[in-house]
Design a protein around this motif. Sequence first.
Motif, PDB file in Angstrom:
ATOM      1  N   MET A  35      -2.701   2.067 -22.913  1.00  0.00           N
ATOM      2  CA  MET A  35      -4.071   1.959 -23.420  1.00  0.00           C
ATOM      3  C   MET A  35      -5.029   2.633 -22.445  1.00  0.00           C
ATOM      4  N   ILE A  36      -5.789   3.586 -22.960  1.00  0.00           N
ATOM      5  CA  ILE A  36      -6.794   4.246 -22.114  1.00  0.00           C
ATOM      6  C   ILE A  36      -8.144   4.246 -22.825  1.00  0.00           C
ATOM      7  N   PRO A  37      -9.221   4.262 -22.033  1.00  0.00           N
ATOM      8  CA  PRO A  37     -10.552   4.258 -22.635  1.00  0.00           C
ATOM      9  C   PRO A  37     -10.876   5.611 -23.274  1.00  0.00           C
ATOM     10  N   ILE A  38     -11.705   5.582 -24.294  1.00  0.00           N
ATOM     11  CA  ILE A  38     -12.294   6.792 -24.867  1.00  0.00           C
ATOM     12  C   ILE A  38     -13.803   6.617 -24.792  1.00  0.00           C
ATOM     13  N   PRO A  39     -14.547   7.495 -24.162  1.00  0.00           N
ATOM     14  CA  PRO A  39     -14.113   8.699 -23.445  1.00  0.00           C
ATOM     15  C   PRO A  39     -13.362   8.347 -22.147  1.00  0.00           C
ATOM     16  N   HIS A  40     -12.561   9.318 -21.684  1.00  0.00           N
ATOM     17  CA  HIS A  40     -11.752   9.074 -20.493  1.00  0.00           C
ATOM     18  C   HIS A  40     -11.581  10.380 -19.711  1.00  0.00           C
ATOM     19  N   TYR A  41     -11.230  10.250 -18.466  1.00  0.00           N
ATOM     20  CA  TYR A  41     -10.922  11.405 -17.624  1.00  0.00           C
ATOM     21  C   TYR A  41      -9.581  11.984 -18.100  1.00  0.00           C
ATOM     22  N   PRO A  42      -9.539  13.283 -18.498  1.00  0.00           N
ATOM     23  CA  PRO A  42      -8.386  13.785 -19.260  1.00  0.00           C
ATOM     24  C   PRO A  42      -7.085  13.925 -18.480  1.00  0.00           C
ATOM     25  N   MET A  43      -7.109  13.669 -17.175  1.00  0.00           N
ATOM     26  CA  MET A  43      -5.842  13.591 -16.450  1.00  0.00           C
ATOM     27  C   MET A  43      -4.945  12.547 -17.099  1.00  0.00           C
ATOM     28  N   TYR A  44      -5.545  11.452 -17.621  1.00  0.00           N
ATOM     29  CA  TYR A  44      -4.748  10.416 -18.275  1.00  0.00           C
ATOM     30  C   TYR A  44      -4.015  10.963 -19.493  1.00  0.00           C
ATOM     31  N   ILE A  92       0.851  -1.195   0.000  1.00  0.00           N
ATOM     32  CA  ILE A  92       0.000   0.000   0.000  1.00  0.00           C
ATOM     33  C   ILE A  92       0.886   1.243   0.000  1.00  0.00           C
ATOM     34  N   PHE A  93       0.607   2.152  -0.910  1.00  0.00           N
ATOM     35  CA  PHE A  93       1.314   3.434  -0.983  1.00  0.00           C
ATOM     36  C   PHE A  93       0.278   4.547  -0.861  1.00  0.00           C
ATOM     37  N   LEU A  94       0.456   5.417   0.134  1.00  0.00           N
ATOM     38  CA  LEU A  94      -0.480   6.530   0.270  1.00  0.00           C
ATOM     39  C   LEU A  94      -0.088   7.644  -0.701  1.00  0.00           C
ATOM     40  N   THR A  95      -1.106   8.256  -1.314  1.00  0.00           N
ATOM     41  CA  THR A  95      -0.857   9.229  -2.380  1.00  0.00           C
ATOM     42  C   THR A  95      -1.663  10.508  -2.152  1.00  0.00           C
ATOM     43  N   THR A  96      -1.298  11.550  -2.880  1.00  0.00           N
ATOM     44  CA  THR A  96      -1.990  12.843  -2.786  1.00  0.00           C
ATOM     45  C   THR A  96      -3.199  12.817  -3.721  1.00  0.00           C
ATOM     46  N   GLY A  97      -4.286  12.221  -3.265  1.00  0.00           N
ATOM     47  CA  GLY A  97      -5.400  11.920  -4.157  1.00  0.00           C
ATOM     48  C   GLY A  97      -5.010  10.756  -5.070  1.00  0.00           C
ATOM     49  N   ALA A  98      -5.963  10.237  -5.828  1.00  0.00           N
ATOM     50  CA  ALA A  98      -5.643   9.117  -6.718  1.00  0.00           C
ATOM     51  C   ALA A  98      -4.798   9.568  -7.911  1.00  0.00           C
ATOM     52  N   CYS A  99      -5.009  10.794  -8.386  1.00  0.00           N
ATOM     53  CA  CYS A  99      -4.260  11.309  -9.547  1.00  0.00           C
ATOM     54  C   CYS A  99      -2.762  11.120  -9.365  1.00  0.00           C
ATOM     55  N   ASP A 100      -2.293  11.494  -8.193  1.00  0.00           N
ATOM     56  CA  ASP A 100      -0.874  11.419  -7.896  1.00  0.00           C
ATOM     57  C   ASP A 100      -0.363   9.996  -8.074  1.00  0.00           C
ATOM     58  N   GLY A 101      -1.129   9.004  -7.602  1.00  0.00           N
ATOM     59  CA  GLY A 101      -0.732   7.608  -7.760  1.00  0.00           C
ATOM     60  C   GLY A 101      -0.703   7.211  -9.225  1.00  0.00           C
ATOM     61  N   ILE A 102      -1.719   7.608  -9.969  1.00  0.00           N
ATOM     62  CA  ILE A 102      -1.809   7.249 -11.387  1.00  0.00           C
ATOM     63  C   ILE A 102      -0.642   7.869 -12.159  1.00  0.00           C
ATOM     64  N   MET A 103      -0.391   9.158 -11.905  1.00  0.00           N
ATOM     65  CA  MET A 103       0.725   9.824 -12.594  1.00  0.00           C
ATOM     66  C   MET A 103       2.060   9.162 -12.261  1.00  0.00           C
ATOM     67  N   THR A 104       2.217   8.780 -11.009  1.00  0.00           N
ATOM     68  CA  THR A 104       3.467   8.158 -10.581  1.00  0.00           C
ATOM     69  C   THR A 104       3.663   6.815 -11.268  1.00  0.00           C
ATOM     70  N   MET A 105       2.606   6.007 -11.331  1.00  0.00           N
ATOM     71  CA  MET A 105       2.713   4.700 -11.980  1.00  0.00           C
ATOM     72  C   MET A 105       3.003   4.863 -13.465  1.00  0.00           C
ATOM     73  N   LEU A 106       2.332   5.820 -14.114  1.00  0.00           N
ATOM     74  CA  LEU A 106       2.583   6.025 -15.543  1.00  0.00           C
ATOM     75  C   LEU A 106       4.036   6.425 -15.756  1.00  0.00           C
ATOM     76  N   LYS A 107       4.539   7.273 -14.862  1.00  0.00           N
ATOM     77  CA  LYS A 107       5.931   7.714 -15.004  1.00  0.00           C
ATOM     78  C   LYS A 107       6.899   6.534 -14.927  1.00  0.00           C
ATOM     79  N   LEU A 108       6.603   5.594 -14.022  1.00  0.00           N
ATOM     80  CA  LEU A 108       7.469   4.414 -13.895  1.00  0.00           C
ATOM     81  C   LEU A 108       7.487   3.595 -15.184  1.00  0.00           C
ATOM     82  N   LEU A 109       6.363   3.569 -15.883  1.00  0.00           N
ATOM     83  CA  LEU A 109       6.196   2.650 -17.010  1.00  0.00           C
ATOM     84  C   LEU A 109       6.801   3.147 -18.323  1.00  0.00           C
ATOM     85  N   VAL A 110       7.096   4.425 -18.388  1.00  0.00           N
ATOM     86  CA  VAL A 110       7.458   5.002 -19.682  1.00  0.00           C
ATOM     87  C   VAL A 110       8.942   4.838 -19.989  1.00  0.00           C
ATOM     88  N   CYS A 111       9.249   4.297 -21.167  1.00  0.00           N
ATOM     89  CA  CYS A 111      10.637   4.220 -21.619  1.00  0.00           C
ATOM     90  C   CYS A 111      10.660   4.023 -23.135  1.00  0.00           C
TER      91      CYS A 111
END
Lengths: 501, 501
Positions: B188-197, B159-178
């Motif tokens: 892969m993201i859904p369309i329509p989607h929450y634009p933070m993605y 379990i990792f505590l985050t600053t809202g869920a956005c922060d966790g999502i952004m952090t995970m995406l950052k780890l994955l990118v190379c």
Amino acid sequence: AAGSSKPQVARAKVLTIDTMNPTVKNAKYAVRGPIVARAAELERELNEGMKKPFDEVIKANIGDAHAMGQQPITFFRQFNAIIHADFYNALAICSYPELLNDSTFPEDAKSRAYRILQSCGGNSMGSYSASQGIDSVRQDVARYIERRDGGVPSDPDNIFLTTGACDGIMTMLKLLVCGEGPTRTGIMIPIPHYPMYSATLVELAAVQVNYYLNEEKCWSVDISELKRALDEARHYCNPRALCIVNPGNPTSQVETRQCIEDVIRFAAKERLFLMADEVYQDNVYGHGCRFHSFKTVLFEMGPEYSNTMELVSFHSTSKGYMGECGFRGGYMEVINMDDEVKAELTKLLSVRLCSPVPGQALVDLVFNPPQPGEPSYDNFIKERTAILSALEEKAKLTEQVLNTVPGISCNPVQGAMFCFPRITIPEKAMIEATEQGQQPDVFYCMKMLEEAGICVIPGSGFGQKEGTYHFRMTILPPIDKLQILLNKVKEFHQKFTQKYS
Amino acid sequence: AAGSSKPQVARAKVLTIDTMNPTVKNAKYAVRGPIVARAAELERELNEGMKKPFDEVIKANIGDAHAMGQQPITFFRQFNAIIHADFYNALAICSYPELLNDSTFPEDAKSRAYRILQSCGGNSMGSYSASQGIDSVRQDVARYIERRDGGVPSDPDNIFLTTGACDGIMTMLKLLVCGEGPTRTGIMIPIPHYPMYSATLVELAAVQVNYYLNEEKCWSVDISELKRALDEARHYCNPRALCIVNPGNPTSQVETRQCIEDVIRFAAKERLFLMADEVYQDNVYGHGCRFHSFKTVLFEMGPEYSNTMELVSFHSTSKGYMGECGFRGGYMEVINMDDEVKAELTKLLSVRLCSPVPGQALVDLVFNPPQPGEPSYDNFIKERTAILSALEEKAKLTEQVLNTVPGISCNPVQGAMFCFPRITIPEKAMIEATEQGQQPDVFYCMKMLEEAGICVIPGSGFGQKEGTYHFRMTILPPIDKLQILLNKVKEFHQKFTQKYS
């Protein structure tokens, strides 16, 4: 079709150390690195009854006043108790009107709580705020800056509330980075420096341009060194911003007014965006030292500078006398920022929605503290003075004790919350460190942790001149505990030197 | 030398829209975009006494329950009042022991406050926490997940505590990118989607791989569409992760257990890291709908999947029945994450020091709520039930009213806090939109704002199938206000259609 096929039994992981984002992997952050991890392990082992050469681990690695036993300022916590009860809602649902009528809560804390909650959506701290921050908080911050800077005007539209100062610094760096190869953005940072800067630059794939602080002159910024660093960097990148940390971390220097003026002139001439990290502005102890904000100096230099120079200044609620790190409250003020860029900055902040509202409320209170005549004023001044006087005493004690140790030399702790003494590491220790694949100062600090139970951060985590070694230690422990800590450091250094001589 | 030279009088700015980070510039975030900015302007104009065709602006653009007038859950605020007074410190400094002895504060809130403060450095919320989050909070979250998932084990170390869920999502995406060029990471993201993605993917220069939700089947995820999107994307990038939002935002669908199982099988077969955004898990209203966590389904599928599939699930305190957005509390649970990557994740979080401690405290309380027999239980259940029942009623009302309007068709609002109706825009309106350089749905929403004072977000901000148009509207206003809002939408749509027919 998808349903019938089976994955391999020992499926390799999608995300491994070799397939993760290389910029994240390459970032270093010693303040919470392996030595701190080992300190936590040692604490667990002590708790489990394992015998160690010490009874407790003293965590002198981080500037966290409350963790070191500093009591919160009463007024801030009274306000917090009220505001977190959501005053208006409490009233509306009539569940605990006691708090409202409770005479132990002073009127000035109550009135500030009113004002903040009125600015919150639905009068609740549970609502998102505007991405830039709550209007009334930004107004109070602007008024604080005007008082601090002797009337130099501050526009609330130039204030952005942030999740601690780090968040503001990272956001500004992100805005500045562009270009590829030799036109990639370079960012000038001091060495030694707080490693959030370098970690962020690696993540952003920006070019870190080092300028060295002058240890011989109490870690001050040297214009000729800035020039050297800049000229060299121009061969391989496009230096666009200059970061100054004043008072310094880990180096604790307080820059003179003259130095700040020279830096501004240099930045103007060389077309550099100025980033002033001024989170320790309330922490000034050195003899004859005074905090001068970059903004005041800029405005004193006249419109030629004040109308054009791009400057951003960062501040937070985590340091100073209040030390409320856990709330992650902070702000930045941008001066002469291009309007379109400002809109982009707001957009960038909006993707994270807003900084935490409890932190914003605390920002308001810290920068709009009790005034003379208000009921909380006397007690507030008493508590603040006590904390700042104690810090001053601790700064002097630290410098004095460390300088009695042969092989340790420590500049005066002019400000901030740390000392950064230089240490002499014997040749034999260097050889053993190399054999263990450790840098000499890491080896030294790890030994200090294992043998004396003291957790400090090796200088290499902050950067240091080739061949010199240091460590960063906080001066925050209560004075009696600090005295013990300093004696233990002294004793450890003597034993270490003896062992490896 | 630096002192004598003068900068040009009209110095060009270092940082302009043309010289800023292009990835930041290119990111779009409609939820707080120009329509929302115009809504704020209209509010100011109304306040200044300007005449408009409406008396107030209804901000139906964002899922912020408190801003819409929802009262906070009493228990959370009682706890908050106590914990923000810093119980222990309050006791120590004896400044307001009333709070401690105050019988209006129930024992269960006090005991939870004790536990949290004991886990804080110096027993103060003003201290930094461990970067991963406070230990006892992570333990309580793990126990909550186990209860939710019928006993499937959860390890606090995951379990990792985050600053809202956005922060966790952004952090995970950052780890994955190379990778670069055709090996650059695709997400892969859904369309329509929450634009933070999408905004985050642009910032990270990752490749956005769109899969379309099936509007005809109530916006459900379609495996054949996932396959199509993946196969096409493999020609130009390296798709590594699949994001699923369940319940959906803005589309409000609740995925069936079968669909989740199929998605897991698909991800396993195609070697995709699974990211499950489950922040609306408490918000399920649709007939016959139930929330199934990805983790439960994964474990029901047996060790072949549960021992290997990499999954991360996100949750927050901002949605559900509590709606405490302003605190920015959240957590993520990582399953089968490589140990070295986990260490890198912790390092990445540590550069920002920690998520706000008040938000962490709230996370604890939300996931460790009053239990039967505790003094606050009855009132807590009453308040929670009232909020969730009202949401269910509002979900049904919204679908029902909107579907009475010719030219609007709205899927059932199965969960979350939004409707995302499809709208027919007349040919003439399309032409006028094009003339004004606006997308047809932006044109439509801007007109709705100017003429009816209603702020909703155009579908193009979330992505939609070519040639279809939608808007996102929250269902959060109190039922009487929602009824008025829906009638105004109806009236506006009829006028708009008439005007452009």
